[in-house]
Every structure is written in C-alpha cells, then in structure tokens.
Design a protein around this motif. Structure first.
Motif: not given
Length: 249
Positions: A92, A158, A140-142, A113, A241, A154, A183-185, A243
C-alpha cells in the motif's frame, strides 16, 4: 477449470491471497502458495493439506524476475501444468500528499504492485499460452478506477494493474487464455487496519460504504474463484468491482 486444477497464488500469506487459497481448496484445487516469509508459507501449506488437498509453498518475491521464474517453473514441476494464477502480492505504500512523495516511495509501491504483476503474468502466460488454456486474476482495488487524496502512488499503481490486465487479455486471447482483475473495496485485512489506524477513522470510512461495512476476505476469495472458473468463460479483459456499492455513484 479441469478437475483438480492447479492454482498458483502470489501474496498468499495474508488477507485476500490467503482467503483465495482456502476458497480454491474448497473446490479441491491443487494449490501452490507463495510469499516472502518461509515459516508462514509452510504453515499455510500445511493448513491446506490438512483440508485434504495437495498444496505446496514456494518462496518468492515478485519484485525479482528470477524468483518469479523459479516460482512458476516450480509449480509446473510439482503439478505438471498451471490452470489458474492469482496475482495478489502488493503493497500500500505510505500515505502522504503528492508533493511529499519521493522516487524511493514510488519504487516501494510500483515494484510490488506493477512490476510484480507484470513479471508474474510474463511467466504465467509463458506456460499458459503454450498449454492453450489458463486463467489469470490480478488483484486491483476500488482505487483502480478513482482517485484518493494522500494515496497517489497506490492509486496510480492500481490504475496500472488494470491497464496491464486489459492489454494482457488482448494478447492472451489468441491462445485461449483469459486475464481479468478483481477490484475489492474496503476489506477486513491487515492492510485496511494499517491504513485506518484508529477505530473512529475506520468507522467514518466505512459509513461512506452503501452497505455500511467492510467486505470479508472470504467474499473476495469466492469472487476470485468465480472469475477464474469456467462459469465466467466468456469474460476476459474485465475488472470485477466488489466494494459494497462504493463505485455505484
């Protein structure tokens, strides 16, 4: 996926990677887990074996190509093929305004990453393309679809992971290989608790989630299994996604 698919997971020792390992074990997959800490990795492999599945730990740091090459080759040497790869290793970085960021902080985030995802896919696709089958799921990520003050490195990393995912999917499609991202929240992981160090800040952050809670690693693990499986066989180059509604508006 075939019966008892061979699954490789980087960043498997904690959080989402660990949950994915148990989710695949629940599907009777043969699982290769990887990370940097040997004792934790061996313990995780033993836990998976205790569930009745074949599992092995291979130490690797995805920032270094020799490690990644040896990891993929080791998985194939152990099980003869590679059906699924989950690239969950990541960092992160330090939260700070952009004007305070440094090349060293950039490297600390992007080497894990972005370079780590690139090197992992390079060697996973080397095997999968030759097989004519396989499924890769990047994490990935939100933040791969929006901005966040104080988290520029960060967020940028992503966004890069999602770009790599789409480009790799277009290249791999001709070989019958799929590449997607989950892509998690906010998810209840050690990373979330490091980012939101006190209970009051965490509660305020989660109050902005429409479902009013963080996700669980198990929820993300189940989604990873779905995206990698034959149940999503017409899906490639996509980002799923998850999230709690954070990106719905």
């Amino acid at each position: 996926m075939t019966n008892h698919p061979v699954v490789l997971i980087t960043g498997a020792l904690t959080g989402i990677g660990r949950a994915a390992a148990f989710a695949f074990a629940g599907e009777n997959a043969r699982v290769v887990v990887s990370g940097r800490r040997v004792e934790e990795g061996r313990t995780l492999a033993a836990e998976l074996i205790a569930l009745g599945v074949e599992a092995e730990f291979i130490q690797a740091d995805v920032r270094f190509e020799d490690d990644v090459r040896n990891l993929v080759d080791g998985a194939v040497a152990r099980f003869g093929r590679l059906d699924v790869a989950v690239n969950a290793a990541g960092a992160e970085g330090e939260s700070a305004p952009l004007v305070e960021q440094t090349p060293e902080r950039y490297a600390a985030v992007f080497d894990s990453n972005v370079l780590g995802t690139l090197l992992s896919m390079k060697h996973e696709l080397r095997v999968m393309n030759a097989q004519g089958s396989g499924s890769i799921v990047n994490i990935s990520s939100t933040m791969g679809a929006r901005g966040a003050a104080g988290a520029s490195l960060y967020v940028a990393s992503k966004h890069a992971v999602e770009g790599l995912t789409k480009s790799a999917a277009l290249e791999a499609a001709a070989f019958g290989v799929r590449v997607n991202a989950v892509a998690p929240g906010p998810v209840e992981t050690p990373m979330l608790n490091r980012l939101l160090a006190d209970a009051e800040r965490k509660a305020a952050f989660l109050s902005a989630v429409p479902l009013k809670r963080a996700g669980t690693p198990e929820e993300i693990g189940d989604a990873i299994v779905f995206v990698s499986s034959g149940k999503s066989s017409f899906m490639t180059g996509e980002v799923l996604r998850i999230n709690g509604g954070r990106t719905a508006s």
